[in-house]
Motif scaffolding. Structure first.
Motif, PDB file in Angstrom:
ATOM      1  N   PHE A   1       0.804  -1.227   0.000  1.00  0.00           N
ATOM      2  CA  PHE A   1       0.000   0.000   0.000  1.00  0.00           C
ATOM      3  C   PHE A   1       0.842   1.285   0.000  1.00  0.00           C
TER       4      PHE A   1
ATOM      5  N   PHE B   1       2.292   4.229  -1.727  1.00  0.00           N
ATOM      6  CA  PHE B   1       1.890   4.835  -3.000  1.00  0.00           C
ATOM      7  C   PHE B   1       2.971   5.732  -3.592  1.00  0.00           C
TER       8      PHE B   1
ATOM      9  N   VAL C   1       6.198   5.243  -3.785  1.00  0.00           N
ATOM     10  CA  VAL C   1       7.385   4.604  -4.378  1.00  0.00           C
ATOM     11  C   VAL C   1       6.927   3.641  -5.474  1.00  0.00           C
TER      12      VAL C   1
ATOM     13  N   ILE D   1      -4.219  -4.964   5.483  1.00  0.00           N
ATOM     14  CA  ILE D   1      -5.248  -4.182   4.777  1.00  0.00           C
ATOM     15  C   ILE D   1      -5.919  -3.208   5.744  1.00  0.00           C
TER      16      ILE D   1
ATOM     17  N   GLY E   1      -3.799  -0.228   6.507  1.00  0.00           N
ATOM     18  CA  GLY E   1      -3.869   0.668   5.344  1.00  0.00           C
ATOM     19  C   GLY E   1      -5.172   1.449   5.326  1.00  0.00           C
ATOM     20  N   ILE E   2      -6.278   0.752   5.586  1.00  0.00           N
ATOM     21  CA  ILE E   2      -7.595   1.407   5.572  1.00  0.00           C
ATOM     22  C   ILE E   2      -7.660   2.493   6.649  1.00  0.00           C
TER      23      ILE E   2
ATOM     24  N   VAL F   1      -8.327  10.650   4.153  1.00  0.00           N
ATOM     25  CA  VAL F   1      -9.539  11.222   3.536  1.00  0.00           C
ATOM     26  C   VAL F   1     -10.138  12.273   4.480  1.00  0.00           C
TER      27      VAL F   1
ATOM     28  N   ARG G   1      -8.064  15.430   4.647  1.00  0.00           N
ATOM     29  CA  ARG G   1      -8.157  16.187   3.383  1.00  0.00           C
ATOM     30  C   ARG G   1      -9.455  16.982   3.335  1.00  0.00           C
TER      31      ARG G   1
ATOM     32  N   ILE H   1       3.208   9.277  -7.508  1.00  0.00           N
ATOM     33  CA  ILE H   1       2.243   8.278  -7.032  1.00  0.00           C
ATOM     34  C   ILE H   1       2.316   7.077  -7.975  1.00  0.00           C
ATOM     35  N   ARG H   2       2.379   5.897  -7.390  1.00  0.00           N
ATOM     36  CA  ARG H   2       2.568   4.691  -8.210  1.00  0.00           C
ATOM     37  C   ARG H   2       1.317   4.386  -9.032  1.00  0.00           C
TER      38      ARG H   2
ATOM     39  N   ILE I   1      -1.881   2.626 -10.349  1.00  0.00           N
ATOM     40  CA  ILE I   1      -2.965   1.796  -9.800  1.00  0.00           C
ATOM     41  C   ILE I   1      -3.815   1.356 -11.000  1.00  0.00           C
TER      42      ILE I   1
ATOM     43  N   ALA J   1     -15.300   8.590   0.435  1.00  0.00           N
ATOM     44  CA  ALA J   1     -14.254   8.327  -0.571  1.00  0.00           C
ATOM     45  C   ALA J   1     -14.908   8.013  -1.917  1.00  0.00           C
TER      46      ALA J   1
ATOM     47  N   THR K   1     -13.785  -0.947   1.520  1.00  0.00           N
ATOM     48  CA  THR K   1     -12.905  -1.170   2.662  1.00  0.00           C
ATOM     49  C   THR K   1     -13.375  -2.376   3.463  1.00  0.00           C
TER      50      THR K   1
ATOM     51  N   ILE L   1      -8.334  -2.130  -3.535  1.00  0.00           N
ATOM     52  CA  ILE L   1      -8.344  -2.779  -2.228  1.00  0.00           C
ATOM     53  C   ILE L   1      -8.105  -1.741  -1.125  1.00  0.00           C
ATOM     54  N   GLY L   2      -9.095  -1.593  -0.259  1.00  0.00           N
ATOM     55  CA  GLY L   2      -8.954  -0.755   0.939  1.00  0.00           C
ATOM     56  C   GLY L   2      -8.384   0.629   0.676  1.00  0.00           C
ATOM     57  N   GLU L   3      -7.112   0.810   1.064  1.00  0.00           N
ATOM     58  CA  GLU L   3      -6.519   2.145   0.993  1.00  0.00           C
ATOM     59  C   GLU L   3      -6.377   2.646  -0.445  1.00  0.00           C
ATOM     60  N   GLU L   4      -6.286   1.706  -1.409  1.00  0.00           N
ATOM     61  CA  GLU L   4      -6.206   2.134  -2.820  1.00  0.00           C
ATOM     62  C   GLU L   4      -7.440   2.965  -3.168  1.00  0.00           C
TER      63      GLU L   4
ATOM     64  N   MET M   1      -9.229   4.672  -1.024  1.00  0.00           N
ATOM     65  CA  MET M   1      -9.156   5.956  -0.317  1.00  0.00           C
ATOM     66  C   MET M   1      -8.265   6.943  -1.072  1.00  0.00           C
ATOM     67  N   ALA M   2      -7.256   6.396  -1.781  1.00  0.00           N
ATOM     68  CA  ALA M   2      -6.307   7.268  -2.480  1.00  0.00           C
ATOM     69  C   ALA M   2      -6.755   7.546  -3.919  1.00  0.00           C
TER      70      ALA M   2
ATOM     71  N   SER N   1      -9.216   9.179  -5.430  1.00  0.00           N
ATOM     72  CA  SER N   1      -9.565  10.520  -5.911  1.00  0.00           C
ATOM     73  C   SER N   1      -8.299  11.351  -6.102  1.00  0.00           C
ATOM     74  N   VAL N   2      -7.296  11.101  -5.255  1.00  0.00           N
ATOM     75  CA  VAL N   2      -6.020  11.804  -5.383  1.00  0.00           C
ATOM     76  C   VAL N   2      -5.336  11.372  -6.678  1.00  0.00           C
TER      77      VAL N   2
ATOM     78  N   ILE O   1      -0.850  12.044   0.559  1.00  0.00           N
ATOM     79  CA  ILE O   1      -0.589  10.613   0.345  1.00  0.00           C
ATOM     80  C   ILE O   1       0.813  10.261   0.825  1.00  0.00           C
TER      81      ILE O   1
ATOM     82  N   GLU P   1       0.802   9.877   4.474  1.00  0.00           N
ATOM     83  CA  GLU P   1       0.288   8.549   4.882  1.00  0.00           C
ATOM     84  C   GLU P   1       1.403   7.509   4.778  1.00  0.00           C
TER      85      GLU P   1
END
Lengths: 201, 212, 397
Positions: free
Chosen positions: A145, A147, A149, B187, B190-191, B198, B201, C168-169, C171, C207, C316, C333-336, C338-339, C341-342, C354, C357
């Motif tokens: 998770f 982001f 790198v 997971i 991460g969440i 979020v 922001r 940002i990597r 996705i 999100a 999530t 998946i989950g945090e992906e 959440m990220a 919109s960014v 980000i 985080e």
């Protein structure tokens, strides 16, 4: 046992069959049941809201308890109706901003709880192979998770391990749910064959 | 000024910040702020429900008026809605509370909504099988891994597996409590961070797409 | 920037202010009355409940063998008023909290132990009052972490404002958004966007709404219809705002159709039935499932698959993610999620958040590795110092 003579059981059974007919294709029976479910459930929800919100949280506090603080959310609620008037719709942003702000504010403490619980749970109290695998799994999943790198080189390899853990985790959750879902279907079949047709007891 | 985003952004900022502060300060008036906010939210939702119903009924009355495709089913929806509302009013007059067991209102709920809900829920037995079949056909490493684990866990949770070898259920539980748990923990961490991201922001006004 | 600094300053001022008040809290805790029970030797400890808003008093006692099998009543005395606050309780519980008191008022308590015709009564306790605390000491660690996170956010947002650019990597699921919208347009089919069955107070729903803004903007640019059937009326009204804003931003306010963001019902399976029916009849070319989903997830995703739509899901809910992975083309998946919109907006300030985080994640990775090493040396090799260090770390967390 004999076939049911209750009108309600017949209604429930026919509605059940019409929902199942969707598995073949969209058809008039499904459309009928779908609209009945949506129509009745929305009527039911409106009743719940009227009973639990308008009466219990607005009318009673205002009229019986003289709690005038209720006027604030009452106004916020009424501002939502500004959407129905052209040129005044912008007023509905105020209650929306309030509820979104509330959600965001509440999520931070609950996210902390989750964070601490999971990090603490990962700390190995006893040294077993299982605990070491859990630690490797948590670290590699967490690194997946990342982001900021690129996932290549050593990070790429670690995230590959992370994805493997994630897929095994998903597979396990998937497999654990299958039997529960099948038992739901068995429940409906028991209703059709037992309560309705009386073939099984 | 009032038509712009300034006031709503300030409201989100203040509400969010006060709720965060209230998490650390139990003393009045902060201690009860979260509870009050939730109560206010439910009142706002109660009024907004009328907008929702207005949206749904308007959509279907328009369908009927314009005789669009499947318009006859819109009559069924309106009929269902009006029927339960009328039965609800009659039950309230007769029993004093429509939600009492034995009222016509609850009869409709128990014998129409519950079976329909249960049947929709039970459709999952078929859908889960078709989704598994799809994963089987996908033939890539991740899908195969998912499917093999799913088969092992499913098999390990039925009584026959123990008859073949008592080690199968033990292995299944190991999968659940070790690799499954590890992935889930990663997971969830991460969440949690994503949710904080979020929230901040929005509270800080960097993300404002929810306001037009 | 002012807003960020204000938040930061708020947090610092609470910490300074609260330290002072922690001391007064301790004074309140000393305000404890201890009373011996007649003929039994049992002691009732009554004290102000710590870390609360000053509306409760905690009553504790240790039961002895002679009172086994008895039932216990607790009474509160305020002036002439004697109120039973607990009846027929199992005394082995050892603790009871009285949540019906007013802050700053003196109360006394006594207990009755009953068995058949035998009733044993304790003495009245000394007066005790409930006092609200200005800082919840149990949440001190959360407070430090909040300062850390808020500090990291403020720092990276500051860097972004200074002009620093962040990476940002890739996705995959989000790169497919353009393809999904484009394909729907080519086929002349609408797009369907589902926000699940969450409320606006749920972060995954929020999100989902932020992603909706980006997707709706693309739909407007492609001149494609976007349908948002909703479960909750507040979500529906917010979604209407989001879609309207996206169409305006894309320069197509005329193409916005309010009735396409419609309400279905606030019934989980009623919503699933309604959306399934809509999918079968409207045949959307792309379906986005972004928000909070529960058991209905697979009902929706499988129906979407059956009509041949490109499906991009995200949630999530860890219990539902496997079904999305199996049934959809792409899953965030989950945090992906959440990220997302960014990722879609690539706005520098958001990218800064980000990176913040990620910084916290690095700290967590280090904490876990340090915990592992301490645990290995302490519990594995039985070195007392490291065992203590490990226990200390776990306790802090």
């Amino acid at each position: 046992m004999a076939i049911s003579t209750s009108i309600w059981i017949w209604i429930a059974a026919l509605l059940t069959l019409s929902i199942y007919s969707f598995l073949y294709k969209d058809n008039p029976f499904y459309k009928f049941s779908e609209k009945i479910l949506v129509g009745i459930s929305i009527g039911y929800t409106v009743s719940i809201y009227f009973h639990n919100t308008i009466i219990a949280k607005v009318w009673n506090p205002l009229v019986h308890d003289h709690n005038f603080l209720v006027i604030v959310p009452l106004i916020l609620g009424l501002l939502m109706f500004s959407r129905l008037f052209k040129g005044k719709a912008y007023l509905s942003r105020i209650p929306i901003a309030f509820v979104v702000g509330t959600g965001c504010g509440m999520s931070i403490p609950s996210s902390f709880e989750n964070l601490f619980k999971q990090v603490q749970g990962t700390m190995p109290q006893v040294f077993t192979i299982g605990n070491i695998i859990i630690l490797i799994g948590v670290l590699s999943t967490l690194i997946y998770f990342f982001f900021s790198v690129e996932h290549k080189g050593i990070i790429g390899k670690v995230t590959r391990v992370g994805i493997t853990f994630i897929m095994i985790g998903f597979g396990a959750a998937f497999g654990a749910t299958i039997m529960a879902r099948i038992s739901l279907f068995i429940g409906r079949i028991q209703f059709l064959l037992g309560d309705w047709l009386g073939i099984i007891s | 000024m009032i038509k712009g985003k300034g006031i709503p952004l300030a409201i989100s900022f203040l509400t969010g910040t006060i709720i965060i502060i209230a998490f650390f300060i139990p003393h009045a008036p902060f201690g009860s702020f979260e509870e009050i906010s939730l109560r206010w939210y439910s009142i706002i939702a109660g009024f907004t429900m009328l907008l929702g119903v207005d949206s749904l009924l308007r959509l279907h009355t328009n369908k009927i008026k314009r005789k669009e495709n499947h318009w006859a089913y819109s009559i069924v929806l309106l009929f269902g809605f009006l029927l339960i509302v009328i039965v609800g009013i009659i039950s309230t007059i007769r029993y004093g509370n429509a939600f009492l067991t034995g009222s016509g209102f609850m009869y409709m709920y128990d014998n129409m909504i519950i079976p329909l809900q249960s049947t929709m829920f039970s459709l999952l037995a078929f859908f889960i099988a078709s989704a598994a079949y799809r994963a089987f056909r996908a033939r890539n490493f991740d899908a195969t891994l998912l499917l093999i684990t799913a088969i092992i866990v499913m098999f390990g949770r039925v009584p026959i597996s123990e008859m073949i070898s008592p080690k199968i259920p033990i292995f299944t539980e190991w999968i659940m409590s070790v690799p499954q748990m590890a992935a889930k923990r990663g997971i969830i961490i991460g969440i949690a961070l994503g949710a904080i991201g979020v929230s901040l922001r929005i509270i800080l006004g960097i993300e404002r797409s929810y306001l037009s | 920037m002012k807003r960020h600094l204000l938040l930061f300053l708020c947090m610092i001022s609470i910490s300074v202010f609260s330290q002072e008040l922690i001391d007064s809290t301790n004074v309140a805790l000393i305000d404890t009355a201890i009373t011996e029970m007649q003929h039994s030797g049992i002691v009732l400890n009554v004290c102000d409940t710590p870390n609360d808003d000053g509306t409760s008093i905690t009553i504790k006692w240790d039961i002895n063998d002679s009172l086994k099998g008895y039932l216990m009543d607790i009474h509160r005395i305020h002036g002439e008023c004697d109120t039973a606050i607990a009846l027929d309780m199992n005394p082995e519980k050892g603790i009871h909290t009285d949540n019906m008191v007013h802050g700053g008022t003196n109360y006394m308590y006594y207990a009755l132990f009953k068995k058949d015709d035998i009733v044993k009564k304790t003495d009245n306790s000394l007066p005790v009052k409930a006092i609200g605390q200005w800082f919840n000491k149990e949440r001190f660690d959360s407070f430090i972490v909040l300062l850390l996170i808020a500090g990291a956010f403020a720092w990276f947002i500051y860097l972004a404002k200074k002009g620093k650019s962040f990476y940002i990597r890739k996705i995959a699921g989000l790169d497919a958004v353009e393809e999904a919208v484009g394909r729907s347009t080519e086929m002349g089919k609408p797009i369907m966007y589902l926000l699940g069955i969450g409320y606006v107070t749920d972060i995954p729903t929020i999100a989902g709404l932020t992603i909706l803004g980006r997707v709706a903007k693309k739909a407007a640019e492609y001149d494609t219809r976007i349908m948002v059937p909703s479960y909750d009326p507040v979500v529906m009204t917010t979604a209407q705002e989001v879609v309207k804003e996206a169409f305006t931003e894309a320069g197509r306010p005329d193409a916005y159709r309010k009735e396409d963001t419609m309400y279905i019902t606030q019934d989980q399976f009623g919503y699933a039935a309604g959306v399934d029916g809509m999918m079968m009849r409207e045949k959307p070319g792309a379906i986005f499932l972004q928000g909070l989903f529960f058991a209905e997830s697979l009902i929706l995703a499988e129906t979407g698959y059956s009509i041949g739509a490109i499906q991009i899901a995200g949630t999530t809910e860890t219990a539902q993610l496997p079904f999305f992975v199996a049934a959809c083309d792409y899953t965030l998946i989950g945090e992906e999620m959440m990220a997302a919109s960014v990722y879609l907006e690539r706005e520098p300030l958001m990218l800064g958040s980000i990176v913040a985080e990620d910084l916290i994640k690095i700290i967590i990775v280090f904490v876990l590795i340090i915990g592992f090493i301490l645990g290995l040396l302490g519990h594995g090799f039985k070195i007392g110092f490291f065992t203590d260090m490990f226990e200390w770390l776990v306790r802090i967390i």
